[in-house]
Design a protein around this motif. Structure first.
Motif, PDB file in Angstrom:
ATOM      1  N   UNK A 221       1.601  69.131  28.341  1.00 20.39           N
ATOM      2  CA  UNK A 221       1.526  69.521  26.938  1.00 20.39           C
ATOM      3  C   UNK A 221       2.763  70.310  26.534  1.00 20.39           C
ATOM      4  N   UNK A 222       3.317  71.079  27.457  1.00 18.54           N
ATOM      5  CA  UNK A 222       4.542  71.836  27.199  1.00 18.54           C
ATOM      6  C   UNK A 222       5.698  70.878  26.969  1.00 18.54           C
ATOM      7  N   UNK A 223       5.828  69.891  27.845  1.00 11.05           N
ATOM      8  CA  UNK A 223       6.902  68.890  27.726  1.00 11.05           C
ATOM      9  C   UNK A 223       6.726  68.064  26.451  1.00 11.05           C
ATOM     10  N   UNK A 224       5.493  67.699  26.166  1.00 10.36           N
ATOM     11  CA  UNK A 224       5.162  66.912  24.977  1.00 10.36           C
ATOM     12  C   UNK A 224       5.651  67.608  23.709  1.00 10.36           C
ATOM     13  N   UNK A 225       5.273  68.859  23.534  1.00 10.33           N
ATOM     14  CA  UNK A 225       5.619  69.589  22.320  1.00 10.33           C
ATOM     15  C   UNK A 225       7.128  69.787  22.184  1.00 10.33           C
ATOM     16  N   UNK A 226       7.789  70.085  23.280  1.00 14.60           N
ATOM     17  CA  UNK A 226       9.240  70.280  23.226  1.00 14.60           C
ATOM     18  C   UNK A 226       9.952  68.984  22.856  1.00 14.60           C
ATOM     19  N   UNK A 227       9.516  67.866  23.430  1.00  9.77           N
ATOM     20  CA  UNK A 227      10.171  66.586  23.160  1.00  9.77           C
ATOM     21  C   UNK A 227      10.017  66.170  21.705  1.00  9.77           C
ATOM     22  N   UNK A 228       8.789  66.196  21.200  1.00 11.82           N
ATOM     23  CA  UNK A 228       8.584  65.670  19.843  1.00 11.82           C
ATOM     24  C   UNK A 228       9.154  66.581  18.770  1.00 11.82           C
ATOM     25  N   UNK A 229       9.131  67.890  18.999  1.00 11.01           N
ATOM     26  CA  UNK A 229       9.722  68.792  18.015  1.00 11.01           C
ATOM     27  C   UNK A 229      11.241  68.839  18.148  1.00 11.01           C
ATOM     28  N   UNK A 230      11.730  68.650  19.354  1.00  8.47           N
ATOM     29  CA  UNK A 230      13.176  68.569  19.534  1.00  8.47           C
ATOM     30  C   UNK A 230      13.756  67.383  18.786  1.00  8.47           C
ATOM     31  N   UNK A 231      13.050  66.272  18.814  1.00  7.92           N
ATOM     32  CA  UNK A 231      13.510  65.071  18.128  1.00  7.92           C
ATOM     33  C   UNK A 231      13.587  65.276  16.620  1.00  7.92           C
ATOM     34  N   UNK A 232      12.516  65.765  16.020  1.00 10.15           N
ATOM     35  CA  UNK A 232      12.472  65.908  14.561  1.00 10.15           C
ATOM     36  C   UNK A 232      13.267  67.106  14.061  1.00 10.15           C
ATOM     37  N   UNK A 233      13.163  68.244  14.770  1.00 13.24           N
ATOM     38  CA  UNK A 233      13.695  69.491  14.224  1.00 13.24           C
ATOM     39  C   UNK A 233      15.045  69.896  14.812  1.00 13.24           C
ATOM     40  N   UNK A 234      15.474  69.213  15.867  1.00 17.71           N
ATOM     41  CA  UNK A 234      16.831  69.414  16.380  1.00 17.71           C
ATOM     42  C   UNK A 234      17.720  68.251  15.933  1.00 17.71           C
ATOM     43  N   UNK A 235      17.385  67.040  16.393  1.00 15.11           N
ATOM     44  CA  UNK A 235      18.255  65.884  16.163  1.00 15.11           C
ATOM     45  C   UNK A 235      18.289  65.445  14.701  1.00 15.11           C
ATOM     46  N   UNK A 236      17.122  65.182  14.125  1.00 18.46           N
ATOM     47  CA  UNK A 236      17.091  64.675  12.749  1.00 18.46           C
ATOM     48  C   UNK A 236      17.607  65.738  11.785  1.00 18.46           C
ATOM     49  N   UNK A 237      17.253  66.976  12.007  1.00 20.28           N
ATOM     50  CA  UNK A 237      17.736  68.081  11.162  1.00 20.28           C
ATOM     51  C   UNK A 237      19.257  68.076  11.081  1.00 20.28           C
ATOM     52  N   UNK A 238      19.920  67.977  12.224  1.00 20.80           N
ATOM     53  CA  UNK A 238      21.380  67.984  12.239  1.00 20.80           C
ATOM     54  C   UNK A 238      21.947  66.725  11.593  1.00 20.80           C
ATOM     55  N   UNK A 239      21.259  65.593  11.746  1.00 22.08           N
ATOM     56  CA  UNK A 239      21.785  64.352  11.192  1.00 22.08           C
ATOM     57  C   UNK A 239      21.665  64.323   9.669  1.00 22.08           C
ATOM     58  N   UNK A 240      20.677  64.971   9.124  1.00 25.82           N
ATOM     59  CA  UNK A 240      20.594  65.105   7.663  1.00 25.82           C
ATOM     60  C   UNK A 240      21.856  65.805   7.157  1.00 25.82           C
ATOM     61  N   UNK A 241      22.246  66.856   7.849  1.00 25.81           N
ATOM     62  CA  UNK A 241      23.459  67.585   7.486  1.00 25.81           C
ATOM     63  C   UNK A 241      24.680  66.690   7.635  1.00 25.81           C
ATOM     64  N   UNK A 242      24.710  65.896   8.690  1.00 26.57           N
ATOM     65  CA  UNK A 242      25.826  64.981   8.904  1.00 26.57           C
ATOM     66  C   UNK A 242      25.997  64.020   7.734  1.00 26.57           C
TER      67      UNK A 242
END
Length: 421
Positions: A221-242
């Motif tokens: 569950x720890x890995x699950x939450x980090x992966x899915x939130x990392x995708x939306x709130x790390x990667x996609x967040x930065x790409x919107x700015x890009x």
């Protein structure tokens, strides 16, 4: 029949480049971003696979995509018999599309924007019935006339992984990207975080020692939450700015046709911010940043008129930016972009403090601790740029192996570290 296809081609070109498109959460795009919007379907599939404990399928959709199509490349067996205009109708059985670029007599490549249903094999709802293919021997028709058979078809999809893996080549020199890269020590910091979580392994290569991504032995569950939130709130967040940066850059060089128009990149930014599931007025099934702001407004009582104050202001600024781009007022877009970035940061800070509270005052389950890690990681480079000391305080309390009991009232300590900046 050929005249009818020519008329249809013209209609399709006008339709794709015209202004009458579906609203994206009350934003009217001036360009076609229908496929960009569908990236949230990859995020949906990613989350669904993770929630089922299927890390293999989650990794496959993350790396390969399957819902958000790029232009397909069709390599022909022989030379094209005639010149083909951009926007021409392309067909092969049930597969349909339009030429994304003109093709000359004697050429061998067609670039096609597929309009029929073509969902890749790594998606939950795979449907290749509308995909072009090289294996069935069926010829390609352009505006009703046969132009030959393909020997290879490259069906290309945007991917969540690509937003981070390709960051160095697409975002080098951009302020926010360089800040995050410098903090973590790697351009693909988000991808490293997500893949380490998916694999349940430690990732330390090219990362700074104070932010180790150590997932070996961590609960699913720890890995699950980090992966899915990392995708939306790390990667996609930065790409919107890009995409916003791309729009500003295109405007500054007077680039009207290198990406359809500068406003196309601006529309892409909003498409990636919201996603297709939000529809015209927002929907609880949304998976990206628009939905996060809606969730946090309920937690912090900052909703106004049934919508988060953050989203209201972001949409207002996106509309202002679109108008400035249409008018070629490039210098006036920069402060709008910066304000959107600051607004987009608010739900990340809210998420960090929400889980700091849950961990500090309630003990914190592995799920809550993981969410705290993911939210902190999404914003801590910005905190560090203001105060390295306060960033270190937050890290000490909330990072992967951090301890909220490092101080007497860990939540208050973290809260004050943010409030000082």
């Amino acid at each position: 029949p050929n005249r009818m296809h020519a008329v249809l081609s013209l209609y399709m070109l006008v339709f794709v480049t015209g202004a009458e498109r579906d609203l994206i959460v009350d934003y009217q795009p001036n360009s076609d971003v229908s496929e960009h919007l569908k990236l949230d379907l990859d995020q949906r599939d990613f989350v669904d696979f993770l929630n089922k404990g299927d890390f293999k399928s989650a990794s496959d959709i993350y790396v390969n995509g399957g819902n958000s199509m790029k232009t397909a490349k069709i390599e022909m067996n022989g030379n094209l018999p005639r010149n083909l205009a951009k926007g021409a109708i392309v067909e092969q059985g049930a597969a349909t599309g339009t030429l994304a670029a003109k093709a000359a007599t004697g050429g061998t490549t067609l670039k096609v924007g597929i309009t029929s249903k073509c969902v890749g094999g790594f998606a939950q709802d795979t449907d290749t019935s509308g995909c072009f293919t090289w294996s069935n021997g069926v010829p390609i028709m352009v505006d009703g006339e046969e132009v030959g058979t393909p020997f290879y078809v490259n069906l290309r999809y945007r991917t969540l992984a690509g937003f981070s893996v390709e960051a160095e080549s697409k975002m080098k020199g951009q302020e926010m990207f360089e800040m995050y890269k410098a903090y973590y020590g790697a351009a693909d910091y988000a991808d490293k975080f997500i893949k380490a979580a998916l694999k349940g392994e430690d990732e330390t290569k090219r990362l700074k020692s104070n932010v180790p991504m150590t997932f070996l032995g961590k609960e699913e569950i720890f890995r699950n939450e980090c992966a899915k939130k990392g995708s939306a709130y790390w990667s996609v967040w930065m790409y919107v700015i890009r995409e916003m940066e791309d729009a500003v850059a295109d405007c500054n060089i007077g680039c009207q046709f290198c990406n359809d128009a500068p406003v196309h990149a601006w529309d892409e930014a909003l498409a990636f911010y919201a996603g297709s599931l939000e529809g015209e007025s927002g929907d609880v099934s949304g998976k990206l940043l628009y939905r996060l702001a809606e969730k946090r407004c309920k937690n912090y009582k900052t909703c106004e008129g049934g919508i988060s104050r953050v989203n209201t202001n972001i949409l207002k600024k996106f509309k202002e930016g679109r108008q400035k781009l249409d008018q070629g007022k490039c210098k006036e877009i920069e402060p709008i972009k910066k304000e959107i970035i600051n607004l987009m940061s608010i739900p990340l800070i809210q998420g960090t403090l929400r889980y700091a509270y849950k961990i500090g005052r309630g003990g914190g389950s592995p799920k809550e601790k993981a969410e705290g890690v993911a939210f902190l990681g999404s914003i801590i480079p910005r905190l560090d740029s203001c105060s390295p000391q306060d960033a270190e305080i937050a890290l000490q309390h909330m990072w992967i192996d951090g301890d909220m009991k490092a101080t007497e009232d860990g939540y208050q300590t973290v809260k004050e570290a943010f409030e000082r900046n």
